[in-house]
Motif scaffolding. Sequence first.
Motif, PDB file in Angstrom:
ATOM      1  N   HIS A  69       0.809  -1.216   0.000  1.00 34.70           N
ATOM      2  CA  HIS A  69       0.000   0.000   0.000  1.00 34.70           C
ATOM      3  C   HIS A  69       0.845   1.269   0.000  1.00 34.70           C
ATOM      4  O   HIS A  69       0.307   2.370  -0.073  1.00 34.70           O
ATOM      5  CB  HIS A  69      -0.925   0.039   1.221  1.00 34.70           C
ATOM      6  CG  HIS A  69      -2.015  -0.985   1.177  1.00 34.70           C
ATOM      7  ND1 HIS A  69      -1.999  -2.134   1.913  1.00 34.70           N
ATOM      8  CD2 HIS A  69      -3.166  -1.031   0.463  1.00 34.70           C
ATOM      9  CE1 HIS A  69      -3.087  -2.844   1.673  1.00 34.70           C
ATOM     10  NE2 HIS A  69      -3.816  -2.203   0.792  1.00 34.70           N
ATOM     11  N   TYR A 129      -7.391   7.309  -9.948  1.00 37.57           N
ATOM     12  CA  TYR A 129      -7.376   6.134  -9.078  1.00 37.57           C
ATOM     13  C   TYR A 129      -5.967   5.570  -9.060  1.00 37.57           C
ATOM     14  O   TYR A 129      -5.434   5.248 -10.119  1.00 37.57           O
ATOM     15  CB  TYR A 129      -8.315   5.050  -9.619  1.00 37.57           C
ATOM     16  CG  TYR A 129      -9.768   5.476  -9.686  1.00 37.57           C
ATOM     17  CD1 TYR A 129     -10.254   6.206 -10.769  1.00 37.57           C
ATOM     18  CD2 TYR A 129     -10.649   5.147  -8.661  1.00 37.57           C
ATOM     19  CE1 TYR A 129     -11.579   6.594 -10.836  1.00 37.57           C
ATOM     20  CE2 TYR A 129     -11.986   5.526  -8.716  1.00 37.57           C
ATOM     21  CZ  TYR A 129     -12.444   6.254  -9.802  1.00 37.57           C
ATOM     22  OH  TYR A 129     -13.755   6.632  -9.864  1.00 37.57           O
ATOM     23  N   GLN A 189      -4.516  -4.331 -10.769  1.00 35.97           N
ATOM     24  CA  GLN A 189      -5.927  -3.960 -10.939  1.00 35.97           C
ATOM     25  C   GLN A 189      -6.204  -3.225 -12.259  1.00 35.97           C
ATOM     26  O   GLN A 189      -7.303  -2.708 -12.465  1.00 35.97           O
ATOM     27  CB  GLN A 189      -6.381  -3.089  -9.759  1.00 35.97           C
ATOM     28  CG  GLN A 189      -6.311  -3.821  -8.427  1.00 35.97           C
ATOM     29  CD  GLN A 189      -7.074  -3.111  -7.310  1.00 35.97           C
ATOM     30  OE1 GLN A 189      -8.048  -2.407  -7.547  1.00 35.97           O
ATOM     31  NE2 GLN A 189      -6.626  -3.309  -6.091  1.00 35.97           N
TER      32      GLN A 189
HETATM   33  N1  ARG Z   1      -9.286  -1.464  -1.339  1.00 32.93           N
HETATM   34  C1  ARG Z   1      -8.653  -1.805  -2.567  1.00 32.93           C
HETATM   35  C2  ARG Z   1      -7.420  -2.656  -2.297  1.00 32.93           C
HETATM   36  O1  ARG Z   1      -6.798  -2.547  -1.246  1.00 32.93           O
HETATM   37  C3  ARG Z   1      -8.216  -0.594  -3.354  1.00 32.93           C
HETATM   38  C4  ARG Z   1      -9.319   0.333  -3.775  1.00 32.93           C
HETATM   39  C5  ARG Z   1      -8.932   1.153  -4.951  1.00 32.93           C
HETATM   40  N2  ARG Z   1      -9.937   2.099  -5.339  1.00 32.93           N
HETATM   41  C6  ARG Z   1     -11.020   1.814  -6.063  1.00 32.93           C
HETATM   42  N3  ARG Z   1     -11.884   2.771  -6.290  1.00 32.93           N
HETATM   43  N4  ARG Z   1     -11.235   0.620  -6.535  1.00 32.93           N
HETATM   44  O2  ARG Z   1      -7.038  -3.424  -3.169  1.00 32.93           O
END
Ligand code: ARG
Length: 582
Positions: A137, A348, A354
């Motif tokens: 993170h 983002y 992702q």
């Molecule tokens: N909570 C997600 C993770 O730790 C990241 C979120 C990222 N932001 C979004 N809008 N998808 O993988």
Amino acid sequence: MQKLKQQITEAIVASAARKFPGAALGASDIAANLEYPPDPAMGDLALPCFRLSKVLRRSPKEIAETLAADLSVPGVADIGAVNGYLNFRIDGTALAARLVPEIMKNDSYGSPMCGTGKTVVLDYSSPNVAKPFHIGHLGTTVIGHSLKLLHEFAGYHCVGINYLGDWGTQFGKLIVAYKMWGNQEEVEAGGVDALVALYVRINNEIKAEEDASLAKNPEGKKSSHLADLARAEFRKLEEHDEENIALWKWFVSVSLKEYEKTYRLLNITFDSYKGESFYTDKMPAEVEKLRNMGLLTVDDGASIVDLSKWNMPPCLILKRDGSTLYPTRDIAAAVYRQNTYHFDKAIYVTSAAQSLHFAQWFKVVELMGYDWYDRLVHVPYGTVSINGMKLATRTGNVILLKDIFAEAISRVEEIAKEKHPDPAECHAIAEKVGVGAIIFYYLSNNRMRDINFMMEDALTFDGNTGPYAQYTYARTCSVLEKAPGDHAMTGAPLSPKESDLVKTLAIFPEKIEAALADYEPSVVTRYILDLCAAYNGFYHDCPILTSENAEERENRLALTAATRRVLGRALHLICMQTPEKI
Ligand code: ARG
């Protein structure tokens, strides 16, 4: 430097019009080709004439020589033609006379001011509650915050959003685990670590149950009683069961308290903590819209948007049991943010793992007819390993962000003790330097590069590190402290090291533009290293306080003051603190 580049461009265009009539070279042909020569011995700026060769039908060498003849630009000391390059040597003294007052007068020196009246929302950090806030993170947190600072500097109104992962089946598991093995005191005392321990324990036990069920019946479906319980608890949570809602709120607040400690160290605050749970009641409308537009297809019971035309796997909207998914929530959140903030850009920041998820739901938003679909920007980054070890999130065997900061701080404290006997002062400095070292090290590389984190390398003072950059900043402070008051350039001619420093100060605005254009804070980090090198080179060669020539002393103090300004600004833009003493 931009002004000078423009003047040089105009002079070349005029010269070309005279010498190559009919060729009609435009300013953009020239400006796009002007470059900083890798070897400064060649000049400060250069125009390679190879590409012009086609248009003008002469050899690059001939073009450079013809253009150079009787060319003059104010602020340029020397123009020469070498092997097809037109080289410009900038007059450092003239540049300093213009630039240093600008830096000192104008607090926004370097800002492209392209964001006035515009809004950017930035979604970053966003840890998942009850799962570890780990070194993976670090990227989203510091790249995200640095992008926010860069946009603010450019005049944008910025909204920093921590999209907490505060909803999902993991809460069912956590509730079961807590009810079975946990208690209030333990969680209160242990905080997020206690929650993660419970979460890891239940995952392990579920896995064991599933393995046992498969061992018993290899042909059958794996099953776990605990997993069934967890699903039931999550369903209760979704149905607003009072007890589960209270537990959930408590788990979230315990986690948040912990994250905030890390954010405080990093000097990060968010404008919104609306996490995934906030969008629960905002998803049905979007699902309805998708359905009405005929965009949903049912596949094996699940509702999806087919994206095969765009060479992507389908975007999953609803599971077989009708529950929503990660993309569903992101779509609803984007709609809410557009309605609430009317953003000109929504950024983002997440790991590159992702990237497909974002490409998919961005496409769905476009298909839904939202005309702001092209304002959505995904900023991915590479993976982090530590001392060669990859992260193993599943097993709970991870390096936590807070641990890596604590380690850096305690190491710096050990070194700083000698110079700062007062423990509170020592700790305060160690925090700034230790945390800064991690940030700087991380942001030294292009964000897509996979990084192997080496603590030793990050913390050393002799290398291109955070401590070295902060030390250079502290050096400018200490010089100025000994000669208080305002200092201004006198106009007396500058030495080469002084000129080099001025030229480095002059490219700051271009670096900010590049960092913004590429969503790449590392451009600023590398600029900081250039500026530190230029200042330290100057500092070693040019006595400042001990100079006996009053004009020279004044010039050097003014250059030091300008460096302090720009270096301080640059450090802040990458989330670094600037202690005046180290
Ligand atoms: N909570 C997600 C993770 O730790 C990241 C979120 C990222 N932001 C979004 N809008 N998808 O993988």
